[in-house]
Design an enzyme around this catalytic site. Structure first.
Site, PDB file in Angstrom:
ATOM      1  CD  GLU A   1       7.724   0.910   4.446  1.00 20.90           C
ATOM      2  OE1 GLU A   1       8.633   1.558   3.933  1.00 20.90           O
ATOM      3  OE2 GLU A   1       6.579   1.325   4.599  1.00 20.90           O
TER       4      GLU A   1
ATOM      5  N   GLY B   1       0.864  -1.179   0.000  1.00 24.34           N
ATOM      6  CA  GLY B   1       0.000   0.000   0.000  1.00 24.34           C
ATOM      7  C   GLY B   1       0.898   1.225   0.000  1.00 24.34           C
TER       8      GLY B   1
ATOM      9  CG  ASN C   1       4.852   6.536   1.927  1.00 22.50           C
ATOM     10  OD1 ASN C   1       5.410   6.973   0.944  1.00 22.50           O
ATOM     11  ND2 ASN C   1       5.410   5.681   2.730  1.00 22.50           N
ATOM     12  N   GLY C   2       0.797   5.910   4.112  1.00 22.59           N
ATOM     13  CA  GLY C   2      -0.459   6.385   4.669  1.00 22.59           C
ATOM     14  C   GLY C   2      -1.639   5.462   4.397  1.00 22.59           C
ATOM     15  CB  SER C   3      -2.109   2.412   2.393  1.00 21.94           C
ATOM     16  OG  SER C   3      -1.004   1.634   2.805  1.00 21.94           O
ATOM     17  N   GLY C   4      -2.122   2.645   5.783  1.00 21.87           N
ATOM     18  CA  GLY C   4      -2.464   1.940   7.015  1.00 21.87           C
ATOM     19  C   GLY C   4      -1.584   0.736   7.283  1.00 21.87           C
TER      20      GLY C   4
END
Lengths: 279, 289
Positions: free
Chosen positions: A166, A40, A42-45
């Site tokens: 990551e 996802g 960045n910021g997708s959870g």
């Protein structure tokens, strides 16, 4: 499907003072021994989800079971022993002054007796191919080597699940390859369950299954083959398409006879050769 | 403004038992208006070089000439502010350096430090916020309420606000998702062209080096081991591999194809489109049938 090792049911989570949910009605299972990639933008959870699986956040609503324990404060230490995390920055997770001290750190914290500890440190470093570096200091190691030491630190605790948050994103291509093939071997030898949180699609392509998160919800789920068929849709989601698929398309545009989406360069190069040149 | 490194040597903690040679006989030039990629394995000396480009470090031997000003071991340079104003560095994870109450103040901090008036600094902040891909409304927010990717953009705006002539980027897209990575790199490239900046990019991404750079400098164990255009260097994959470096995916694919087919493409291709075209040329001119 066997009893899942992780099950997440209708989970909601919101950070303090935020207008919208970071996780919104997430439900998913992870089977014992599988490699699941969660991708996802960045910021997708996805990082929020990773932190939840390690008991750093608790759901506002919904239920999470990990290795037979409900995600509740009283079980968090049980859960952390069974689910080990490898983080993004190799320099932020090195706590020991030497490689072996670093791997021993978690064992010491868990009160493992000294003789067992020595053996486990060696075994773990052996498994990640870092035994020769026992007494090295961290700053003499490459990024890939540091991450392998971090993995050794995790497997020394004999977890059921290893979560890579990551973990390869700061490595050069060779370092990334080093780490991912180490993980692949461990998964096979020890029946480990692997969850990799990533936006690197080459990494995700190695998983058995991929879940795409978007705006805190599960957007799509499938095998790497299924997911990469989404093609342009992935780009709209802020992700990318693996190189062989992009090249396959460019070749078709040049009138080459190329069928379907290839996930590896080897498959593509062979088809390019046999159906277009070797006649 | 050119930057020249001439036989630069740098020793950390020189004269102490902890002395360590980090750079050895490094010479290369960053000509005005060029886009230069510096690549090399972890610990090859890339970060030490960066710190020489605006005199954060002084060489222990040799000299660095920055737009006519000489920085060397024996010369005590006084006014370094001028150099630092002209050479802006975006360090790795620059978002860790945000500190002000609001995004606007954070972006204004750099230029005001270099004597720009408050009004002018505010104008620059407002102009830049859009450039780095953020809505105006974030200017009034605390930088710490933003996501990691947004914080990165604010930090970059802070460096751009100093209006440097030379922009030095140390892994500027590490940790960003593919779209963020492309947006940020395209923005740097557009600025590079538009303002005629010299740009120095330190990167692990061979794809970025191939795509954006005019020149490449390859570092190994504190020395420059290869120099040239991306096309030149990527036609020497074995040599790159000997320094622990790989080639872009397109080049790797080209190698695999050449190995399997026994044919050779006219030149190393740096983009997917170029590779597809070269392959079709090869097919049409008698590779096949």
């Amino acid at each position: 499907m066997k009893e899942p090792i992780i099950s997440i049911r209708h989970v909601y989570f919101r950070y303090p003072e935020q207008q919208s949910d970071a996780l919104h009605d997430i439900s998913l299972d992870v089977a014992q021994g599988e490699w699941l990639a969660i991708v996802g933008h960045n910021g997708s959870g996805k990082s929020t989800l990773a932190k939840m699986l390690n008991g750093l956040h608790y759901p506002r609503e919904g239920e999470v079971m990990i290795s037979g324990f409900p995600l509740k404060e009283e079980y968090v230490w049980e859960i952390r022993r069974r689910l080990g995390m490898v983080f993004q920055n190799p320099d932020n997770q090195f706590v020991g002054t030497t490689v072996q001290d670093d791997v021993a750190f978690g064992l010491e914290n868990n009160g493992v007796p000294h003789d067992i500890m020595v053996r486990r440190v060696e075994e773990s470093l052996q498994r990640v191919g870092m035994l020769d570096f026992l007494n090295q200091e961290p700053h003499h190691l490459s990024g890939g080597q540091k991450q392998r030491v971090a993995i050794a630190g995790v497997i020394a605790l004999q977890p059921d699940i290893i979560l890579l948050d990551e973990a390869t994103s700061m490595l050069d291509p060779l370092g990334r390859e080093e780490v991912l093939s180490t993980v692949r071997e461990l998964k096979e030898e020890q029946k480990l369950t692997v969850i990799s949180i990533t936006h690197d699609l080459e990494e995700a392509a190695r998983a058995d299954r991929i879940i795409v998160l978007n705006q805190g919800s599960v957007y799509h789920e499938g095998t790497p083959d299924d997911i990469f068929q989404m093609n342009k849709e992935l780009i709209q989601l802020g992700l990318d398409v693996p190189f062989p698929i992009k090249l396959g398309e460019a070749l078709r545009r040049q009138g080459f006879d190329i069928q379907g989406g290839h996930l590896t360069e080897e498959e593509l190069v062979r088809e390019l050769w046999t159906s277009n040149f070797k006649k | 403004m050119d930057i020249q490194l001439q036989e630069v040597e740098y020793r950390y903690a020189a004269g102490t038992p902890f002395e360590r040679l980090a750079l050895k006989d490094v010479s290369f030039t960053i000509p005005e208006g060029r886009f230069v990629a510096i690549i090399g394995h972890t610990g090859s000396g890339k970060s030490t070089i960066i710190q020489h480009l605006n005199a954060l470090l002084r060489p222990t031997k040799g000299k660095v000439v920055i737009g006519g000003r000489v920085v060397s071991a024996d010369k005590k340079e006084k006014n370094l502010k001028e150099i630092r104003k002209k050479v802006g560095i975006v360090f790795q994870f620059p978002e860790h350096q945000l500190f002000e109450e609001t995004v606007e103040k954070d972006i204004m901090y750099g230029p005001m430090n270099f004597g720009v008036s408050e009004e002018e600094a505010r104008d620059r902040a407002r102009g830049l916020i859009e450039k780095v891909g953020l809505p105006d409304s974030v200017l009034e927010k605390s930088p710490f309420d933003l996501s990691g990717g947004q914080m990165r953009r604010v930090a970059i705006a802070g460096v751009l606000a100093m209006e440097p002539d030379v922009l030095v980027l140390d892994e500027p897209t590490a940790g960003l998702d593919p779209r963020g990575r492309k947006e940020i790199m395209d923005m740097f490239y557009a600025l590079h062209k538009e303002k005629g900046l010299s740009t120095v990019l330190v990167t692990h991404s061979m794809e970025d080096a191939a795509f954006y750079a005019d020149d490449m400098v390859v570092m190994h164990k504190g020395s420059v081991c290869m120099q040239g255009t991306p096309r030149e260097l990527f036609s020497r994959p074995e040599e790159l591999a000997s320094y622990g470096l790989s080639v872009p995916e397109v080049i790797r694919f080209q190698q695999k194809f050449e190995e399997l087919s026994g044919m050779k493409l006219a030149r190393p291709c740096l983009t997917i489109e170029e590779l597809a075209e070269e392959l079709s040329r090869l097919r049409d001119w008698g590779g096949g049938s």
